[in-house]
Design a protein around this motif. Sequence first.
Motif, PDB file in Angstrom:
ATOM      1  N   SER A  21       0.830  -1.202   0.000  1.00  0.00           N
ATOM      2  CA  SER A  21       0.000   0.000   0.000  1.00  0.00           C
ATOM      3  C   SER A  21       0.862   1.248   0.000  1.00  0.00           C
ATOM      4  CB  SER A  21      -0.922   0.024   1.226  1.00  0.00           C
ATOM      5  OG  SER A  21      -1.823  -1.046   1.167  1.00  0.00           O
ATOM      6  N   ALA A  22       1.928   1.228   0.760  1.00  0.00           N
ATOM      7  CA  ALA A  22       2.831   2.385   0.810  1.00  0.00           C
ATOM      8  C   ALA A  22       3.491   2.597  -0.547  1.00  0.00           C
ATOM      9  CB  ALA A  22       3.884   2.194   1.895  1.00  0.00           C
ATOM     10  N   ARG A  23       3.903   1.519  -1.202  1.00  0.00           N
ATOM     11  CA  ARG A  23       4.525   1.634  -2.524  1.00  0.00           C
ATOM     12  C   ARG A  23       3.540   2.205  -3.528  1.00  0.00           C
ATOM     13  NH1 ARG A  23       6.402  -3.850  -1.806  1.00  0.00           N
ATOM     14  NH2 ARG A  23       8.344  -3.712  -0.668  1.00  0.00           N
ATOM     15  N   GLN A  24       2.272   1.773  -3.487  1.00  0.00           N
ATOM     16  CA  GLN A  24       1.272   2.272  -4.410  1.00  0.00           C
ATOM     17  C   GLN A  24       1.015   3.748  -4.166  1.00  0.00           C
ATOM     18  OE1 GLN A  24      -2.117  -0.252  -3.957  1.00  0.00           O
ATOM     19  NE2 GLN A  24      -1.157  -1.980  -4.995  1.00  0.00           N
ATOM     20  N   GLY A  25       1.054   4.178  -2.919  1.00  0.00           N
ATOM     21  CA  GLY A  25       0.846   5.578  -2.588  1.00  0.00           C
ATOM     22  C   GLY A  25       1.967   6.469  -3.100  1.00  0.00           C
ATOM     23  N   GLU A  26       3.144   5.895  -3.318  1.00  0.00           N
ATOM     24  CA  GLU A  26       4.285   6.663  -3.789  1.00  0.00           C
ATOM     25  C   GLU A  26       4.469   6.545  -5.300  1.00  0.00           C
ATOM     26  OE1 GLU A  26       7.733   5.415  -1.668  1.00  0.00           O
ATOM     27  OE2 GLU A  26       6.905   5.934   0.271  1.00  0.00           O
ATOM     28  N   SER A  27       3.521   5.930  -5.994  1.00  0.00           N
ATOM     29  CA  SER A  27       3.701   5.668  -7.415  1.00  0.00           C
ATOM     30  C   SER A  27       3.734   6.939  -8.243  1.00  0.00           C
ATOM     31  CB  SER A  27       2.622   4.711  -7.913  1.00  0.00           C
ATOM     32  OG  SER A  27       1.350   5.326  -7.800  1.00  0.00           O
ATOM     33  N   GLU A  28       3.060   7.979  -7.834  1.00  0.00           N
ATOM     34  CA  GLU A  28       3.043   9.225  -8.579  1.00  0.00           C
ATOM     35  C   GLU A  28       4.148  10.146  -8.069  1.00  0.00           C
ATOM     36  OE1 GLU A  28       1.138  10.210 -11.235  1.00  0.00           O
ATOM     37  OE2 GLU A  28       0.538   8.105 -11.229  1.00  0.00           O
ATOM     38  N   PHE A  65      12.023  16.030  -4.075  1.00  0.00           N
ATOM     39  CA  PHE A  65      11.097  15.205  -4.846  1.00  0.00           C
ATOM     40  C   PHE A  65      10.734  13.948  -4.066  1.00  0.00           C
ATOM     41  CE2 PHE A  65      13.185  17.776  -8.016  1.00  0.00           C
ATOM     42  CZ  PHE A  65      12.194  18.047  -8.942  1.00  0.00           C
ATOM     43  N   SER A  66       9.640  13.320  -4.453  1.00  0.00           N
ATOM     44  CA  SER A  66       9.217  12.072  -3.814  1.00  0.00           C
ATOM     45  C   SER A  66       9.973  10.870  -4.369  1.00  0.00           C
ATOM     46  CB  SER A  66       7.715  11.854  -4.013  1.00  0.00           C
ATOM     47  OG  SER A  66       7.417  11.715  -5.399  1.00  0.00           O
ATOM     48  N   VAL A  67      10.743  11.088  -5.430  1.00  0.00           N
ATOM     49  CA  VAL A  67      11.506  10.025  -6.076  1.00  0.00           C
ATOM     50  C   VAL A  67      12.958  10.446  -6.202  1.00  0.00           C
ATOM     51  CG1 VAL A  67       9.552   9.106  -7.395  1.00  0.00           C
ATOM     52  CG2 VAL A  67      10.940  10.941  -8.370  1.00  0.00           C
ATOM     53  N   GLN A  68      13.836   9.482  -6.427  1.00  0.00           N
ATOM     54  CA  GLN A  68      15.237   9.798  -6.669  1.00  0.00           C
ATOM     55  C   GLN A  68      15.383  10.264  -8.116  1.00  0.00           C
ATOM     56  OE1 GLN A  68      17.193   6.164  -5.447  1.00  0.00           O
ATOM     57  NE2 GLN A  68      17.737   7.110  -3.501  1.00  0.00           N
ATOM     58  N   ARG A 106      17.190  12.862  -3.954  1.00  0.00           N
ATOM     59  CA  ARG A 106      15.827  13.390  -4.040  1.00  0.00           C
ATOM     60  C   ARG A 106      15.802  14.916  -3.987  1.00  0.00           C
ATOM     61  NH1 ARG A 106      12.013   9.273  -2.847  1.00  0.00           N
ATOM     62  NH2 ARG A 106      13.030   7.405  -2.117  1.00  0.00           N
ATOM     63  N   THR A 107      16.913  15.523  -3.604  1.00  0.00           N
ATOM     64  CA  THR A 107      16.948  16.978  -3.442  1.00  0.00           C
ATOM     65  C   THR A 107      17.833  17.603  -4.501  1.00  0.00           C
ATOM     66  OG1 THR A 107      16.640  16.742  -1.058  1.00  0.00           O
ATOM     67  CG2 THR A 107      17.458  18.862  -1.855  1.00  0.00           C
ATOM     68  N   GLU A 131      14.121  13.173 -15.439  1.00  0.00           N
ATOM     69  CA  GLU A 131      13.638  11.818 -15.152  1.00  0.00           C
ATOM     70  C   GLU A 131      14.041  11.353 -13.770  1.00  0.00           C
ATOM     71  OE1 GLU A 131      15.278   9.350 -18.225  1.00  0.00           O
ATOM     72  OE2 GLU A 131      14.010  10.251 -19.789  1.00  0.00           O
ATOM     73  N   ASP A 132      13.247  10.415 -13.247  1.00  0.00           N
ATOM     74  CA  ASP A 132      13.653   9.761 -12.012  1.00  0.00           C
ATOM     75  C   ASP A 132      14.604   8.618 -12.377  1.00  0.00           C
ATOM     76  OD1 ASP A 132      12.155   7.515 -12.764  1.00  0.00           O
ATOM     77  OD2 ASP A 132      10.636   7.785 -11.227  1.00  0.00           O
ATOM     78  N   GLN A 133      15.100   7.917 -11.379  1.00  0.00           N
ATOM     79  CA  GLN A 133      16.083   6.863 -11.634  1.00  0.00           C
ATOM     80  C   GLN A 133      15.503   5.649 -12.356  1.00  0.00           C
ATOM     81  OE1 GLN A 133      18.182   6.050  -7.962  1.00  0.00           O
ATOM     82  NE2 GLN A 133      19.640   7.682  -8.399  1.00  0.00           N
ATOM     83  N   ASN A 134      14.187   5.575 -12.450  1.00  0.00           N
ATOM     84  CA  ASN A 134      13.553   4.487 -13.194  1.00  0.00           C
ATOM     85  C   ASN A 134      13.223   4.891 -14.626  1.00  0.00           C
ATOM     86  OD1 ASN A 134      13.567   2.668 -11.002  1.00  0.00           O
ATOM     87  ND2 ASN A 134      11.763   3.672 -10.151  1.00  0.00           N
ATOM     88  N   GLY A 135      13.622   6.109 -15.016  1.00  0.00           N
ATOM     89  CA  GLY A 135      13.370   6.583 -16.371  1.00  0.00           C
ATOM     90  C   GLY A 135      12.011   7.219 -16.580  1.00  0.00           C
TER      91      GLY A 135
END
Length: 156
Positions: A21-28, A65-68, A106-107, A131-135
């Motif tokens: 659930s936590a991973r899904q919440g961070e998907s965006e 950012f919420s992502v790397q 992230r910063t 882009e984030d680290q996942n492209g």
Amino acid sequence: MRPLLLLNLILLSVMSYAQDSARQGESEPRILSIYHGLADIPPIATQLFCNLPPAPNQDGMPIVFSVQVDSETITPNAFAVGLSSGETVTPLCATLRPAEESLEQRTVLLIGAFSPDDSVPVSVEIVEQLEDQNGLSLLGLKSENVTSLTAGPSLV
């Protein structure tokens, strides 16, 4: 012994569900925070952080950012900083420095003239490819929640 095993299985299931659930919440991906208040940073900062000649009258503005973020895609032109005067400025520099460890990506620190005259930054938008680290593209992310460092930082 069986009740203990059953309890462990239930706890593992709950923990697994909570992590999913936590991973899904961070998907965006999103901009978590923007701070302004590093006004008139020392001119040497542009040399140390950006490999540019020393530049006076620059401000520092960390964007979290919420992502790397993929360091290879960070450019000043990817960021548009909206000012209270209505003007939009492009940073002189955008960097992950000084924090360069893999888990700290992230910063992004923006350096530029973000407070000319009596203006202050009121927004940041990603206007070119970043882009984030996942492209995944961060293009179009925008936040109008700029916190003055004089107000103090907060946990995000």
